[in-house]
Design a protein around this motif. Structure first.
Motif, mmCIF file in Angstrom:
data_model
loop_
_atom_site.group_PDB
_atom_site.id
_atom_site.type_symbol
_atom_site.label_atom_id
_atom_site.label_comp_id
_atom_site.label_asym_id
_atom_site.label_seq_id
_atom_site.Cartn_x
_atom_site.Cartn_y
_atom_site.Cartn_z
ATOM 1 N N ASP A 18 14.533 -59.399 11.881
ATOM 2 C CA ASP A 18 13.187 -59.477 12.155
ATOM 3 C C ASP A 18 12.242 -58.547 11.122
ATOM 4 O OD1 ASP A 18 13.025 -56.608 12.743
ATOM 5 O OD2 ASP A 18 14.077 -56.904 14.742
ATOM 6 N N ALA A 19 11.045 -58.847 11.468
ATOM 7 C CA ALA A 19 10.130 -58.287 10.373
ATOM 8 C C ALA A 19 10.271 -56.840 10.086
ATOM 9 C CB ALA A 19 8.558 -58.656 10.888
ATOM 10 N N GLU A 20 10.421 -56.103 11.442
ATOM 11 C CA GLU A 20 10.477 -54.566 11.097
ATOM 12 C C GLU A 20 11.509 -54.202 10.457
ATOM 13 O OE1 GLU A 20 10.449 -50.747 13.977
ATOM 14 O OE2 GLU A 20 10.269 -52.534 14.903
ATOM 15 N N GLN A 21 12.927 -54.802 10.792
ATOM 16 C CA GLN A 21 14.084 -54.371 9.916
ATOM 17 C C GLN A 21 13.869 -54.991 8.527
ATOM 18 O OE1 GLN A 21 16.721 -56.747 12.740
ATOM 19 N NE2 GLN A 21 17.663 -54.733 13.249
ATOM 20 N N ALA A 22 13.232 -56.089 8.350
ATOM 21 C CA ALA A 22 13.317 -56.580 6.881
ATOM 22 C C ALA A 22 12.326 -55.720 6.196
ATOM 23 C CB ALA A 22 12.683 -58.057 6.789
ATOM 24 N N ALA A 23 11.220 -55.222 6.576
ATOM 25 C CA ALA A 23 10.252 -54.244 5.942
ATOM 26 C C ALA A 23 11.104 -53.140 5.820
ATOM 27 C CB ALA A 23 9.293 -54.211 6.961
ATOM 28 N N GLY A 24 11.751 -52.432 6.623
ATOM 29 C CA GLY A 24 12.552 -51.087 6.327
ATOM 30 C C GLY A 24 13.603 -51.151 5.594
ATOM 31 N N LEU A 25 14.386 -52.492 5.484
ATOM 32 C CA LEU A 25 15.038 -52.496 4.464
ATOM 33 C C LEU A 25 14.609 -52.782 3.233
ATOM 34 C CD1 LEU A 25 18.342 -52.812 3.688
ATOM 35 C CD2 LEU A 25 18.181 -55.243 4.394
ATOM 36 N N ASP A 26 13.619 -53.316 3.045
ATOM 37 C CA ASP A 26 13.053 -53.506 1.659
ATOM 38 C C ASP A 26 12.337 -52.126 1.163
ATOM 39 O OD1 ASP A 26 13.321 -56.198 1.645
ATOM 40 O OD2 ASP A 26 11.570 -56.759 2.075
ATOM 41 N N ARG A 27 11.723 -51.439 2.036
ATOM 42 C CA ARG A 27 11.246 -50.031 1.638
ATOM 43 C C ARG A 27 12.321 -49.128 1.350
ATOM 44 N NH1 ARG A 27 9.378 -48.711 6.355
ATOM 45 N NH2 ARG A 27 11.209 -47.686 6.733
#
Length: 241
Positions: A18-27
């Motif tokens: 999901d968008a939140e998990q993807a953003a956290g992983l990228d960051r």
């Protein structure tokens, strides 16, 4: 000319985070998947670990002192765990293109052992590492510590291979986060992220499965060293984001 080897590989489509998990992983360069392994699977995975523990001479290459190691890569429950949809989605988010399961083995720090200096694995290979915890874990029994990407002085937005770095530019230990949680959690992280286990001071069990995903372009190199890595499983499946 078509890639005939690639044509023979089994292709499996992988979903997305999901968008939140993807953003956290990228960051951050890591993602902790709480209770990702179903409770009903955990006893079977612990049993597979115990069955796979043997003498040091079962390994083609020496394993570190202070650890218990287990050969588990032929166990069906272990293979099923390595293919959990959320775990594969995290691998796809980090690798971006076709990838494969390169290795999985069991590890457990013994009492008084397990401490590792902060290090990077496979500089420039874009490998994804994952730890599937089979017991509760934390800084007292060898839990992993790592440095988030935004605190890593060696990360400047380019692959390590482009910067000629391996274990250089490692951050101060004070920047490392000590990860803690329960059996069934999975820690997924960029293998180039500075990380390391802590010392198992308490002696409490801290079994885990350590696995790695690799980009498809690394397949030939990984196949060439299967024997020394004690890889017995079929690694032909190709995961497609």
């Amino acid at each position: 000319m078509p890639d005939r080897m690639s044509d023979c590989l089994t292709a499996t489509k992988v979903g997305r985070l999901d968008a939140e998990q993807a953003a956290g992983l990228d960051r951050d360069g890591y993602l902790l998947l709480r209770s990702a392994v179903p409770d009903a699977w955990r006893d079977g995975l612990r049993a597979a670990f115990e069955c796979g523990v043997g003498a040091g001479d079962q390994w083609s290459a020496p394993r570190g002192a202070g650890w218990r190691h287990a050969l588990v890569d032929l166990d069906p429950a272990v293979q099923q765990t390595c293919r959990l949809p959320l775990l594969l989605a995290a691998g796809a988010q980090m690798l971006g293109g076709p990838f494969f399961l390169a290795q999985v083995e069991g590890r457990e720090p013994l009492q008084g052992g397990g401490h590792q200096p902060l290090h990077r694995d496979g500089a420039g290979t874009k490998a994804v590492a994952a730890l599937v915890f089979l017991d509760a874990y934390g800084p007292d029994n060898g839990g992993t510590r790592l440095v988030p990407r935004h605190l890593d002085p060696g990360f400047v937005g380019q692959p390590l291979v482009d910067r000629g770095l391996a274990n250089q530019a490692l951050p101060d230990e004070t920047l490392a986060l000590k990860i803690a949680g329960e059996a069934g959690d999975i820690l997924v992280f960029d293998a180039d992220l500075p990380h390391g286990a802590t010392c198992n001071r308490s002696g409490a069990r801290r079994r885990s499965l350590l696995l790695s995903f690799m980009p498809e372009r690394n397949r030939a190199a990984m196949d060439a060293c299967r024997a020394i890595r004690n890889v017995r499983m079929d690694t032909s499946e190709r995961f497609i984001p």
